[in-house]
Design an enzyme around this catalytic site. Sequence first.
Site, PDB file in Angstrom:
ATOM      1  N   SER A 164       0.838  -1.200   0.000  1.00 15.56           N
ATOM      2  CA  SER A 164       0.000   0.000   0.000  1.00 15.56           C
ATOM      3  C   SER A 164       0.871   1.247   0.000  1.00 15.56           C
ATOM      4  CB  SER A 164      -0.885   0.016   1.251  1.00 15.56           C
ATOM      5  OG  SER A 164      -1.533   1.262   1.363  1.00 15.56           O
ATOM      6  N   TYR A 221      -0.629  -0.566   9.980  1.00 21.36           N
ATOM      7  CA  TYR A 221      -0.823  -0.952   8.577  1.00 21.36           C
ATOM      8  C   TYR A 221       0.402  -0.567   7.728  1.00 21.36           C
ATOM      9  CZ  TYR A 221      -3.443  -1.185   4.124  1.00 21.36           C
ATOM     10  OH  TYR A 221      -3.882  -1.469   2.857  1.00 21.36           O
ATOM     11  N   LYS A 277       2.680  -3.149   5.734  1.00 22.30           N
ATOM     12  CA  LYS A 277       2.742  -3.098   4.272  1.00 22.30           C
ATOM     13  C   LYS A 277       4.159  -2.838   3.776  1.00 22.30           C
ATOM     14  CE  LYS A 277      -1.364  -4.023   2.740  1.00 22.30           C
ATOM     15  NZ  LYS A 277      -1.605  -5.427   2.331  1.00 22.30           N
TER      16      LYS A 277
HETATM   17  P1  NAI Z   1     -11.506  -6.060   1.598  1.00 22.38           P
HETATM   18  O1  NAI Z   1     -11.763  -5.794   3.048  1.00 22.38           O
HETATM   19  O2  NAI Z   1     -12.637  -5.933   0.646  1.00 22.38           O
HETATM   20  O3  NAI Z   1     -10.870  -7.511   1.416  1.00 22.38           O
HETATM   21  C1  NAI Z   1     -10.025  -8.109   2.352  1.00 22.38           C
HETATM   22  C2  NAI Z   1     -10.522  -9.538   2.570  1.00 22.38           C
HETATM   23  O4  NAI Z   1      -9.594 -10.212   3.436  1.00 22.38           O
HETATM   24  C3  NAI Z   1     -11.888  -9.599   3.231  1.00 22.38           C
HETATM   25  O5  NAI Z   1     -12.789 -10.335   2.417  1.00 22.38           O
HETATM   26  C4  NAI Z   1     -11.620 -10.301   4.572  1.00 22.38           C
HETATM   27  O6  NAI Z   1     -12.657 -11.155   4.997  1.00 22.38           O
HETATM   28  C5  NAI Z   1     -10.351 -11.074   4.278  1.00 22.38           C
HETATM   29  N1  NAI Z   1      -9.580 -11.380   5.475  1.00 22.38           N
HETATM   30  C6  NAI Z   1      -9.368 -10.574   6.549  1.00 22.38           C
HETATM   31  N2  NAI Z   1      -8.620 -11.214   7.461  1.00 22.38           N
HETATM   32  C7  NAI Z   1      -8.359 -12.457   6.969  1.00 22.38           C
HETATM   33  C8  NAI Z   1      -7.625 -13.578   7.451  1.00 22.38           C
HETATM   34  N3  NAI Z   1      -7.016 -13.540   8.642  1.00 22.38           N
HETATM   35  N4  NAI Z   1      -7.557 -14.685   6.678  1.00 22.38           N
HETATM   36  C9  NAI Z   1      -8.184 -14.742   5.473  1.00 22.38           C
HETATM   37  N5  NAI Z   1      -8.900 -13.705   4.972  1.00 22.38           N
HETATM   38  C10 NAI Z   1      -8.983 -12.569   5.706  1.00 22.38           C
HETATM   39  O7  NAI Z   1     -10.300  -5.072   1.173  1.00 22.38           O
HETATM   40  P2  NAI Z   1      -9.589  -4.782  -0.249  1.00 22.38           P
HETATM   41  O8  NAI Z   1      -9.586  -3.327  -0.423  1.00 22.38           O
HETATM   42  O9  NAI Z   1     -10.120  -5.641  -1.308  1.00 22.38           O
HETATM   43  O10 NAI Z   1      -8.065  -5.178   0.115  1.00 22.38           O
HETATM   44  C11 NAI Z   1      -7.343  -6.195  -0.512  1.00 22.38           C
HETATM   45  C12 NAI Z   1      -5.855  -5.953  -0.265  1.00 22.38           C
HETATM   46  O11 NAI Z   1      -5.431  -4.760  -0.924  1.00 22.38           O
HETATM   47  C13 NAI Z   1      -5.482  -5.784   1.213  1.00 22.38           C
HETATM   48  O12 NAI Z   1      -4.238  -6.409   1.458  1.00 22.38           O
HETATM   49  C14 NAI Z   1      -5.355  -4.287   1.357  1.00 22.38           C
HETATM   50  O13 NAI Z   1      -4.513  -3.928   2.427  1.00 22.38           O
HETATM   51  C15 NAI Z   1      -4.769  -3.912   0.007  1.00 22.38           C
HETATM   52  N6  NAI Z   1      -4.968  -2.511  -0.339  1.00 22.38           N
HETATM   53  C16 NAI Z   1      -6.191  -2.048  -0.749  1.00 22.38           C
HETATM   54  C17 NAI Z   1      -6.338  -0.722  -1.123  1.00 22.38           C
HETATM   55  C18 NAI Z   1      -7.601  -0.206  -1.688  1.00 22.38           C
HETATM   56  O14 NAI Z   1      -7.581   0.933  -2.222  1.00 22.38           O
HETATM   57  N7  NAI Z   1      -8.703  -0.942  -1.639  1.00 22.38           N
HETATM   58  C19 NAI Z   1      -5.217   0.236  -0.998  1.00 22.38           C
HETATM   59  C20 NAI Z   1      -3.991  -0.356  -0.595  1.00 22.38           C
HETATM   60  C21 NAI Z   1      -3.883  -1.680  -0.277  1.00 22.38           C
END
Ligand code: NAI
Length: 303
Positions: free
Chosen positions: A151, A164, A168
């Site tokens: 990130s 975070y 990251k």
């Molecule tokens: P999101 O919250 O929609 O998806 C994350 C998923 O990870 C969720 O479905 C959740 O249930 C699952 N999860 C959480 N803890 C878990 C565990 N211990 N074991 C298995 N699954 C688990 O969030 P998003 O935005 O789709 O994020 C995806 C990745 O992208 C993350 O690593 C996030 O940090 C990264 N990211 C996202 C950004 C954005 O603009 N959306 C910006 C920078 C990074």
Amino acid sequence: MKLLEGKVVIVTGAGGGIGRDFALAMAAEGAKVVVNDLGSSVAGEGKDAGPAQKVVEEIKAKGGAAVASTDSVADWEAANRIVKTALDAFGRVDCVVNNAGILRDRFFFNMSVEEWRSVIDVHLNGSFYVARAAAPYFKSQNSGCYVNMTSTSGLIGNFGQANYAAAKLGIIGLSKSMALDMAKYHVRSNCIAPFAWSRMIGTIPSDTPEQQARLEKIKRMDTAKIAPLAVYLASDLAEGVTGQIFGVRANEIFLFSQNRPLRSVHRAGGWTPEAIAEQAIPAMRAHFYPLDRSQDVFSWDPI
Ligand code: NAI
């Protein structure tokens, strides 16, 4: 022939957001997919087998192959079960996408040990656990790849995200180390810093008109826009591409810099604190970085 035909891909956190689009896009390119998701809240609380199963059904409805896994990445034994799920269902594993994530935002001076630990556990420890559990299979088959989600909160900075940002940026070091240590086994490892509207971003405060305007722009950034780069990195088209940090924001793709010495000063007789103040710092100050946040550097609207 599809790009990922014959490959088995594990996508963690694939029950929603960016990970769901990764799983769908990988399956559409012929990959057999382990859809892993604990089904927790954004803060990492609770469990729900529903999200992972729903994505599996979506993939199967389109004629693809997928299996659900609801184990947590944040536990070494559970991470091993995630990899075992791939081997039991599909007989091999070719790519691990470390995407699962949670947020526990709090200003540093108020952050609890629990808030710190839980975020480090899911992002940094979780990425290590799942990647490490797959490593012996990658090594013995002499191939494999890692795609790790990072990130700009870590690469650049943001308010209220010490846990975070540290996790990251830790993932950047982990990814580079995996790329170095496993290069001789033809295993690649790269990072993606995404920008996309997901439930995670939905937790950003929107109290002021400026914050609301910023959120409206973020809403235009589709999670599906991140998937083509992940599919590319997981495919054989990406041969030789390793140890890199990419970014994706709507229709823009970025290659990020990596730390190298920026400026050096040398004093034949060695340094004293006073000499550092008088000579070294003035010589280097012009190159100091401002206390930028991600939005200061990405100051233009997504394209
Ligand atoms: P999101 O919250 O929609 O998806 C994350 C998923 O990870 C969720 O479905 C959740 O249930 C699952 N999860 C959480 N803890 C878990 C565990 N211990 N074991 C298995 N699954 C688990 O969030 P998003 O935005 O789709 O994020 C995806 C990745 O992208 C993350 O690593 C996030 O940090 C990264 N990211 C996202 C950004 C954005 O603009 N959306 C910006 C920078 C990074």
